[in-house]
Design a protein around this motif. Structure first.
Motif, PDB file in Angstrom:
ATOM      1  N   LEU A  81      39.494 -55.452 -73.316  1.00  0.00           N
ATOM      2  CA  LEU A  81      38.103 -55.442 -73.760  1.00  0.00           C
ATOM      3  C   LEU A  81      37.431 -54.170 -73.250  1.00  0.00           C
ATOM      4  CD1 LEU A  81      36.983 -59.122 -72.991  1.00  0.00           C
ATOM      5  CD2 LEU A  81      38.296 -58.252 -74.938  1.00  0.00           C
ATOM      6  N   THR A  82      36.698 -53.500 -74.106  1.00  0.00           N
ATOM      7  CA  THR A  82      35.992 -52.280 -73.732  1.00  0.00           C
ATOM      8  C   THR A  82      34.512 -52.450 -74.039  1.00  0.00           C
ATOM      9  OG1 THR A  82      37.931 -50.930 -74.263  1.00  0.00           O
ATOM     10  CG2 THR A  82      35.831 -49.793 -74.084  1.00  0.00           C
ATOM     11  N   PHE A  83      33.669 -52.094 -73.061  1.00  0.00           N
ATOM     12  CA  PHE A  83      32.221 -52.219 -73.209  1.00  0.00           C
ATOM     13  C   PHE A  83      31.588 -50.840 -73.078  1.00  0.00           C
ATOM     14  CE2 PHE A  83      32.109 -56.802 -73.094  1.00  0.00           C
ATOM     15  CZ  PHE A  83      33.276 -57.130 -72.424  1.00  0.00           C
ATOM     16  N   GLU A  84      30.947 -50.398 -74.133  1.00  0.00           N
ATOM     17  CA  GLU A  84      30.320 -49.080 -74.131  1.00  0.00           C
ATOM     18  C   GLU A  84      28.868 -49.179 -73.680  1.00  0.00           C
ATOM     19  OE1 GLU A  84      30.778 -47.274 -77.947  1.00  0.00           O
ATOM     20  OE2 GLU A  84      32.970 -47.302 -77.865  1.00  0.00           O
ATOM     21  N   GLY A  85      28.370 -48.090 -73.118  1.00  0.00           N
ATOM     22  CA  GLY A  85      26.948 -48.002 -72.791  1.00  0.00           C
ATOM     23  C   GLY A  85      26.501 -48.925 -71.693  1.00  0.00           C
ATOM     24  N   ASP A 108      37.150 -65.084 -72.974  1.00  0.00           N
ATOM     25  CA  ASP A 108      38.539 -64.772 -73.296  1.00  0.00           C
ATOM     26  C   ASP A 108      39.491 -65.218 -72.186  1.00  0.00           C
ATOM     27  OD1 ASP A 108      37.657 -63.782 -75.657  1.00  0.00           O
ATOM     28  OD2 ASP A 108      38.186 -61.694 -75.282  1.00  0.00           O
ATOM     29  N   ALA A 109      39.023 -65.213 -70.944  1.00  0.00           N
ATOM     30  CA  ALA A 109      39.847 -65.706 -69.846  1.00  0.00           C
ATOM     31  C   ALA A 109      40.110 -67.203 -69.999  1.00  0.00           C
ATOM     32  CB  ALA A 109      39.182 -65.415 -68.511  1.00  0.00           C
ATOM     33  N   ALA A 110      39.114 -67.939 -70.448  1.00  0.00           N
ATOM     34  CA  ALA A 110      39.301 -69.374 -70.670  1.00  0.00           C
ATOM     35  C   ALA A 110      40.256 -69.620 -71.834  1.00  0.00           C
ATOM     36  CB  ALA A 110      37.953 -70.039 -70.941  1.00  0.00           C
ATOM     37  N   THR A 112      42.689 -67.570 -72.941  1.00  0.00           N
ATOM     38  CA  THR A 112      44.045 -67.102 -72.649  1.00  0.00           C
ATOM     39  C   THR A 112      44.698 -67.823 -71.479  1.00  0.00           C
ATOM     40  OG1 THR A 112      43.150 -65.310 -71.273  1.00  0.00           O
ATOM     41  CG2 THR A 112      43.594 -64.804 -73.587  1.00  0.00           C
ATOM     42  N   GLY A 113      43.942 -68.648 -70.766  1.00  0.00           N
ATOM     43  CA  GLY A 113      44.520 -69.453 -69.703  1.00  0.00           C
ATOM     44  C   GLY A 113      44.500 -68.823 -68.327  1.00  0.00           C
ATOM     45  N   THR A 114      43.867 -67.638 -68.190  1.00  0.00           N
ATOM     46  CA  THR A 114      43.772 -67.038 -66.860  1.00  0.00           C
ATOM     47  C   THR A 114      42.633 -67.656 -66.054  1.00  0.00           C
ATOM     48  OG1 THR A 114      42.411 -65.239 -67.756  1.00  0.00           O
ATOM     49  CG2 THR A 114      44.789 -64.858 -67.617  1.00  0.00           C
ATOM     50  N   ASP A 115      41.770 -68.432 -66.713  1.00  0.00           N
ATOM     51  CA  ASP A 115      40.730 -69.205 -66.027  1.00  0.00           C
ATOM     52  C   ASP A 115      40.721 -70.601 -66.633  1.00  0.00           C
ATOM     53  OD1 ASP A 115      38.563 -70.091 -64.572  1.00  0.00           O
ATOM     54  OD2 ASP A 115      37.066 -69.032 -65.778  1.00  0.00           O
ATOM     55  N   PRO A 116      41.772 -71.393 -66.396  1.00  0.00           N
ATOM     56  CA  PRO A 116      41.918 -72.679 -67.071  1.00  0.00           C
ATOM     57  C   PRO A 116      40.812 -73.680 -66.762  1.00  0.00           C
ATOM     58  CG  PRO A 116      43.513 -72.492 -65.285  1.00  0.00           C
ATOM     59  CD  PRO A 116      42.887 -71.140 -65.457  1.00  0.00           C
ATOM     60  N   GLU A 117      40.168 -73.555 -65.618  1.00  0.00           N
ATOM     61  CA  GLU A 117      39.098 -74.483 -65.269  1.00  0.00           C
ATOM     62  C   GLU A 117      37.743 -74.024 -65.784  1.00  0.00           C
ATOM     63  OE1 GLU A 117      39.144 -75.193 -61.117  1.00  0.00           O
ATOM     64  OE2 GLU A 117      41.140 -76.104 -61.113  1.00  0.00           O
ATOM     65  N   GLY A 118      37.673 -72.834 -66.355  1.00  0.00           N
ATOM     66  CA  GLY A 118      36.426 -72.349 -66.927  1.00  0.00           C
ATOM     67  C   GLY A 118      35.337 -72.066 -65.913  1.00  0.00           C
ATOM     68  N   LYS A 119      35.711 -71.671 -64.698  1.00  0.00           N
ATOM     69  CA  LYS A 119      34.699 -71.417 -63.668  1.00  0.00           C
ATOM     70  C   LYS A 119      33.789 -70.248 -64.049  1.00  0.00           C
ATOM     71  CE  LYS A 119      37.426 -73.256 -59.816  1.00  0.00           C
ATOM     72  NZ  LYS A 119      38.091 -72.946 -58.520  1.00  0.00           N
ATOM     73  N   GLU A 142      43.184 -76.477 -79.431  1.00  0.00           N
ATOM     74  CA  GLU A 142      43.681 -77.388 -80.460  1.00  0.00           C
ATOM     75  C   GLU A 142      44.671 -76.689 -81.382  1.00  0.00           C
ATOM     76  OE1 GLU A 142      44.341 -80.610 -82.968  1.00  0.00           O
ATOM     77  OE2 GLU A 142      43.512 -80.490 -80.939  1.00  0.00           O
ATOM     78  N   ALA A 143      44.431 -75.412 -81.676  1.00  0.00           N
ATOM     79  CA  ALA A 143      45.307 -74.662 -82.574  1.00  0.00           C
ATOM     80  C   ALA A 143      46.566 -74.157 -81.883  1.00  0.00           C
ATOM     81  CB  ALA A 143      44.548 -73.479 -83.167  1.00  0.00           C
ATOM     82  N   GLY A 144      46.646 -74.312 -80.569  1.00  0.00           N
ATOM     83  CA  GLY A 144      47.798 -73.811 -79.840  1.00  0.00           C
ATOM     84  C   GLY A 144      47.875 -72.299 -79.858  1.00  0.00           C
ATOM     85  N   ALA A 145      46.710 -71.652 -79.828  1.00  0.00           N
ATOM     86  CA  ALA A 145      46.641 -70.205 -79.985  1.00  0.00           C
ATOM     87  C   ALA A 145      45.983 -69.541 -78.790  1.00  0.00           C
ATOM     88  CB  ALA A 145      45.870 -69.851 -81.261  1.00  0.00           C
ATOM     89  N   THR A 146      46.246 -68.264 -78.636  1.00  0.00           N
ATOM     90  CA  THR A 146      45.603 -67.442 -77.630  1.00  0.00           C
ATOM     91  C   THR A 146      45.229 -66.110 -78.265  1.00  0.00           C
ATOM     92  OG1 THR A 146      45.817 -66.544 -75.389  1.00  0.00           O
ATOM     93  CG2 THR A 146      47.796 -66.513 -76.765  1.00  0.00           C
TER      94      THR A 146
END
Length: 231
Positions: A81-85, A108-110, A112-119, A142-146
C-alpha cells in the motif's frame, strides 16, 4: 469457498448501522459470491515520503498519539500500500492523514490474516465505518479469499471541521491489486477499467486518546476525478 472470477465487488465498504465484534462479523454469510477484485496502483513510481511507501506504517512523529499502545500493523510481503501526500506542514492534518493510512492498512491486515483478531481495525474505526470494515472483512472470509498486489492512495485532501472532527477525501488506484484464493493461491486478475479507480469520502473523529478514528466512509467506484483518463 472461493469467489468465482466472473463476479465483481463494486463497493469496498458498505455503510451499515450494526456493530458486532470482529469474530462475529467473520462468521457472517455473504449475501452473494464475490470476486473481491482490485487493490493496486498505476505503472508510475508512487510519490510520498519513504515512510509512506510499501508496508511500513506512517512515522509515529506524524501521528496524533505516538503511544506504544498503538497496534503494530504488518502486511504480507505480496501486498503493498502506498500513501501519497502525507506531509502538509500542518501537524493536525498530518496526524489525520497518518491515522487514515493506518486505518486502510488495518482493514487489509484483517483480510489477509496478519491481524486475525481485528485489533487495529477496532483501533482506527468507529461507528458506521467500523461496521462497514467488519462486513467487508467477512465477505472475504466467506469467499475464502485474500488480497495481493498493490494499491496507491492519492489526492488526499483534509478539511478540518472542528477541534475533534474532519473530513478526508481521497482516491485509490486498484488497477494492480487482486483477490487471491486462500487454498490454491490462484490470483483472480481483472482488466483495468474505470472501476479500478475509487473515490473515498470519509469523516474522522478524534477520540479521547488522540486517535483520529474513521467514523463514516462512502466509496464511489469509477469516479471521474480519480481516473487517469475520461472515456
Amino acid at each position: 469457498m472461493s469467489a468465482p472470477p466472473e463476479a465483481v465487488a463494486d463497493l469496498r465498504e458498505p455503510t451499515v448501522n450494526r456493530r458486532p465484534t470482529i469474530l462475529t462479523a467473520l462468521a457472517l454469510t455473504a449475501a452473494a459470491a464475490l470476486t473481491l477484485s482490485a487493490c493496486g496502483s498505476d505503472d508510475g513510481e508512487a510519490g510520498g515520503t519513504e515512510a509512506e511507501r510499501g508496508n511500513k506504517p506512517a512515522s509515529p512523529s506524524t501521528s496524533a498519539d505516538p503511544s506504544p499502545d498503538r497496534p503494530e500493523i504488518e502486511l504480507p510481503a505480496d501486498l503493498k500500500l502506498t500513501f501519497e501526500g502525507g506531509e502538509t506542514g500542518d501537524p493536525v492534518k498530518d496526524a489525520i492523514l497518518a491515522d487514515n493510512a493506518e486505518r486502510m492498512r488495518a482493514v487489509d491486515a484483517a483480510i489477509t490474516g496478519t491481524d486475525p483478531e481485528g485489533k487495529a481495525l477496532a483501533f482506527y474505526n468507529t461507528g458506521k465505518a467500523l461496521q462497514a470494515a467488519l462486513d467487508w472483512v467477512a465477505q472475504f472470509e466467506e469467499a475464502g479469499a485474500t488480497l495481493t498486489g498493490e494499491t496507491r492512495y492519492y489526492d488526499r485532501e483534509v478539511t478540518i471541521k472542528g477541534e475533534d472532527s474532519a473530513t478526508l477525501i481521497f482516491c485509490a488506484d486498484e488497477s494492480k491489486g487482486f483477490s487471491k484464493d486462500k487454498k490454491t493461491d490462484e490470483v483472480h486478475k481483472t482488466p483495468v477499467t474505470e472501476n479500478s479507480y475509487v473515490l473515498y469520502s470519509t469523516r474522522l473523529d478524534r477520540n479521547t486518546d488522540g486517535v483520529w478514528q474513521t467514523s463514516q466512509i462512502v466509496s464511489t467506484r469509477g469516479a471521474a476525478q480519480c481516473r487517469p483518463w475520461i472515456p
